[in-house]
Enzyme design. Structure first.
Site, PDB file in Angstrom:
ATOM      1  N   ARG A   1      40.892  92.544  -8.014  1.00 38.58           N
ATOM      2  CA  ARG A   1      39.966  93.215  -7.696  1.00 38.58           C
ATOM      3  C   ARG A   1      39.193  92.840  -6.558  1.00 38.58           C
ATOM      4  O   ARG A   1      39.187  93.334  -5.639  1.00 38.58           O
ATOM      5  CB  ARG A   1      38.892  91.896  -8.197  1.00 38.58           C
ATOM      6  CG  ARG A   1      37.455  91.761  -8.927  1.00 38.58           C
ATOM      7  CD  ARG A   1      36.968  91.757  -7.438  1.00 38.58           C
ATOM      8  NE  ARG A   1      36.624  90.131  -6.786  1.00 38.58           N
ATOM      9  CZ  ARG A   1      36.480  88.855  -5.985  1.00 38.58           C
ATOM     10  NH1 ARG A   1      35.239  90.495  -4.689  1.00 38.58           N
ATOM     11  NH2 ARG A   1      36.457  88.364  -5.712  1.00 38.58           N
ATOM     12  N   ASP A   2      39.882  91.972  -5.830  1.00 36.04           N
ATOM     13  CA  ASP A   2      39.444  91.480  -4.139  1.00 36.04           C
ATOM     14  C   ASP A   2      39.936  92.149  -3.278  1.00 36.04           C
ATOM     15  O   ASP A   2      39.973  92.884  -2.251  1.00 36.04           O
ATOM     16  CB  ASP A   2      39.420  89.622  -3.768  1.00 36.04           C
ATOM     17  CG  ASP A   2      38.816  89.131  -3.015  1.00 36.04           C
ATOM     18  OD1 ASP A   2      38.104  89.945  -1.618  1.00 36.04           O
ATOM     19  OD2 ASP A   2      38.994  88.221  -2.008  1.00 36.04           O
TER      20      ASP A   2
ATOM     21  N   HIS B   1      41.681  83.252   4.030  1.00 41.33           N
ATOM     22  CA  HIS B   1      41.891  84.467   4.423  1.00 41.33           C
ATOM     23  C   HIS B   1      42.381  83.930   5.367  1.00 41.33           C
ATOM     24  O   HIS B   1      42.643  83.247   5.950  1.00 41.33           O
ATOM     25  CB  HIS B   1      41.015  85.179   4.754  1.00 41.33           C
ATOM     26  CG  HIS B   1      39.877  86.146   4.051  1.00 41.33           C
ATOM     27  ND1 HIS B   1      39.416  87.136   3.754  1.00 41.33           N
ATOM     28  CD2 HIS B   1      39.968  85.094   2.254  1.00 41.33           C
ATOM     29  CE1 HIS B   1      39.222  87.508   2.722  1.00 41.33           C
ATOM     30  NE2 HIS B   1      38.448  86.484   1.785  1.00 41.33           N
TER      31      HIS B   1
ATOM     32  N   ASN C   1      43.163  88.519   2.728  1.00 39.90           N
ATOM     33  CA  ASN C   1      43.000  87.566   2.198  1.00 39.90           C
ATOM     34  C   ASN C   1      44.339  86.541   2.139  1.00 39.90           C
ATOM     35  O   ASN C   1      45.650  87.180   2.829  1.00 39.90           O
ATOM     36  CB  ASN C   1      43.275  87.287   0.748  1.00 39.90           C
ATOM     37  CG  ASN C   1      41.620  87.862   0.079  1.00 39.90           C
ATOM     38  OD1 ASN C   1      41.738  89.112   0.108  1.00 39.90           O
ATOM     39  ND2 ASN C   1      41.343  87.201  -1.059  1.00 39.90           N
TER      40      ASN C   1
ATOM     41  N   HIS D   1      40.024  79.384  -1.651  1.00 38.19           N
ATOM     42  CA  HIS D   1      40.155  81.043  -1.649  1.00 38.19           C
ATOM     43  C   HIS D   1      40.513  80.892   0.212  1.00 38.19           C
ATOM     44  O   HIS D   1      39.746  81.128   0.490  1.00 38.19           O
ATOM     45  CB  HIS D   1      38.759  81.749  -2.366  1.00 38.19           C
ATOM     46  CG  HIS D   1      38.927  82.948  -1.973  1.00 38.19           C
ATOM     47  ND1 HIS D   1      39.252  84.213  -2.767  1.00 38.19           N
ATOM     48  CD2 HIS D   1      38.805  83.562  -0.971  1.00 38.19           C
ATOM     49  CE1 HIS D   1      39.340  85.512  -2.183  1.00 38.19           C
ATOM     50  NE2 HIS D   1      38.586  84.545  -1.134  1.00 38.19           N
TER      51      HIS D   1
ATOM     52  N   CYS E   1      37.214  91.458   4.068  1.00 37.87           N
ATOM     53  CA  CYS E   1      35.793  91.143   3.897  1.00 37.87           C
ATOM     54  C   CYS E   1      35.393  91.772   4.873  1.00 37.87           C
ATOM     55  O   CYS E   1      35.251  92.847   5.669  1.00 37.87           O
ATOM     56  CB  CYS E   1      34.713  89.944   4.992  1.00 37.87           C
ATOM     57  SG  CYS E   1      32.954  89.981   4.083  1.00 37.87           S
TER      58      CYS E   1
END
Lengths: 324, 324
Positions: free
Chosen positions: B16-17, B210, B250, B208, B241
């Site tokens: 997903r991310d 990065h 990430n 979460h 992002c």
């Protein structure tokens, strides 16, 4: 309750540990200019060059010229790597503040890196210490593969302490424990540092991390927690071991200082000046550097809002759901 | 004295991310095969896809097909991102185990990323929670920019706790605090996590990170120290992002699991299987991934000695003094 932030000592090694690995020869004048810039950054120590054979490390064949022509800033310790008595004599002729000797804790790495057995290395370095003793110049010993050997694997703490003790007995003032190929992990670092401080409190202890497996800053936290206050680092993350395939470089100075500043430590280092210096590296060496901070900037370097978001909110695009 | 290692929950978010940011469309079959592989790795949770508009995120326009065709492994929580009631209905039609809602703590980032004010986002997500409530499906909320906003800078802890409380009051079961652009630093993470656990102990709290500025694993140590036991991570370090220039991805799953394993935690994750899966990514997405562990290998992946060093020691080359 103490309010003063804890003082740390950051040792910049890019012009030695970094440049020695570069294919492109960096001009002597450019090296001098880089060291002079680094001298303005607030480092406790700068490892300027290496007095090895020009045939062994052609990238640093201008060691005398660099060491003699830099503008030294009072308070900064200018150290150089020396492999043997000949190197020590060359270094002394340039009036260095410290010599840094190197050998590996693991036999395989010492043979690979230095082309000698560890006992041969120790004998050679003992001779250097003898020659140096009457000069009053400080002596540091960097112990490679102290947290793992890429050919042998785990390196027992007892072995590390044993070699530290042998050098301490010779009267060296400092030891650097090197994670040469980035094999260290936090709980190991914490355990090793505590044991080393307990066993040999008279030694100035420095930690030298590589970011090969992404753990350099995590390992730094672990070392700090164990009481370490001296760290090697390399501008832009330059460096790496030629005998460790895939290895990335030394812990990146600007990333180290950025984190330590944010965590409230007094590094004495001017991060903006370091970032300015790091930005010169790609042109100097002809390729990109591993530093992520150089790309991303300080955490508080802010970015403007895109016009669509600042000026109004187009509701019809409210389905745009992006990253978390 | 407890002898069992502490159990941690690792949530894989690459499909997903990670994939939502890729220019190349990864074929539906390849996505399904990747999720099926990840299902064999031992993750506590897999964020499979995003039920956003295909126009907003064309890379994930096959959300239904992927979610319906994967082979689910009992015990793994399959979660998906949903932006609104329509997305929640689509997700429910696929029988997901959890929905993950997203908004930003900072107004600028919410406007930029979601094209709405935070209050508009909250209203929309409150509607999702209402629709979901009778289904019994778990609801998690990922709060972006919880440790800094690339447009506004520092984000006060009180703001983070305020938004957490509003969602807790709606009855969501979990909150993920997202360091969306890698602005977090260890002491901040530790402070935020402690305050969040104290204030809202009823919530399942996930971190979460990065690795934008190299601190993802250091921040993980800080979060662990504060009592966090749930972490998002992304295979190969995929992700990042689109509104944060220079940002890397990430935190890399294999680097996270490698460190946590070494430090004695029970992640439940099979690192070798993860590395095998990560090795497929460059072909799948058409470019290299940030993972350094994928290049360097496990710390105990040993390398042979070069022949010259193993077979004999050429004394005449004993001047070769290399890296520390």
């Amino acid at each position: 309750m103490s309010t003063a932030p804890k003082r740390l000592n950051i040792h910049e090694v890019a012009t030695r540990d970094g440049l020695q690995n570069e294919a492109r020869f960096v001009d002597t004048d450019a090296k001098i200019a880089l060291v002079n810039r680094l001298s303005q950054c607030g480092f406790a120590k700068i490892e300027v060059t290496s007095f090895t054979s020009p045939r062994a490390i052609p990238a640093l064949r201008d060691a005398e010229a660099v060491m003699q022509q830099i503008t030294r800033v009072p308070g900064v310790i200018y150290t150089v790597l020396v492999p043997n008595v000949r190197g020590a004599q060359r270094a002394m002729s340039c009036g260095v503040d410290e010599v840094n000797l190197v050998m590996s804790i693991s036999e395989s790495h010492n043979r690979t890196n230095l082309r000698m057995t560890r006992e041969q290395s120790f004998a050679q370095l003992r001779d250097v210490v003898s020659v140096m003793r009457e000069t009053g110049v400080a002596i540091n010993v960097s112990l490679s593969t102290a947290m793992g050997c890429p050919m042998e694997g785990d390196v027992p703490v007892a072995k590390v302490l044993g070699w530290m003790r042998r050098f301490a007995d010779l009267g060296v003032h400092g030891i650097t424990l090197c994670d040469t190929t980035g094999m260290a992990f936090p709980s190991q670092v914490s355990d090793l540092c505590r044991q080393a401080i307990d066993a040999l409190p008279q030694l100035e202890l420095t930690l030298h991390f590589h970011n090969t497996r992404g753990m350099a800053l995590a390992n730094t936290l672990a070392a700090l927690d164990a009481g370490i206050d001296r760290f090697d680092s390399s501008l832009g993350g330059l460096g790496g071991c030629p005998y460790a395939p895939g290895a990335t470089g030394n812990v990146c100075t600007e990333e180290l200082v950025h984190m330590l500043d944010l965590d409230g430590y007094d590094t004495g280092v001017d991060l903006a000046a370091v970032l300015d210096a790091a930005a010169l590296l790609p042109d100097l060496i002809g390729h990109d550097v591993p530093s992520q901070l150089l790309k991303a900037g300080h955490r508080l370097d802010l970015h403007p809002m895109p016009a669509f978001a600042a000026d109004g909110i187009p509701e019809q695009r409210a389905f745009a759901q992006q990253g978390a």
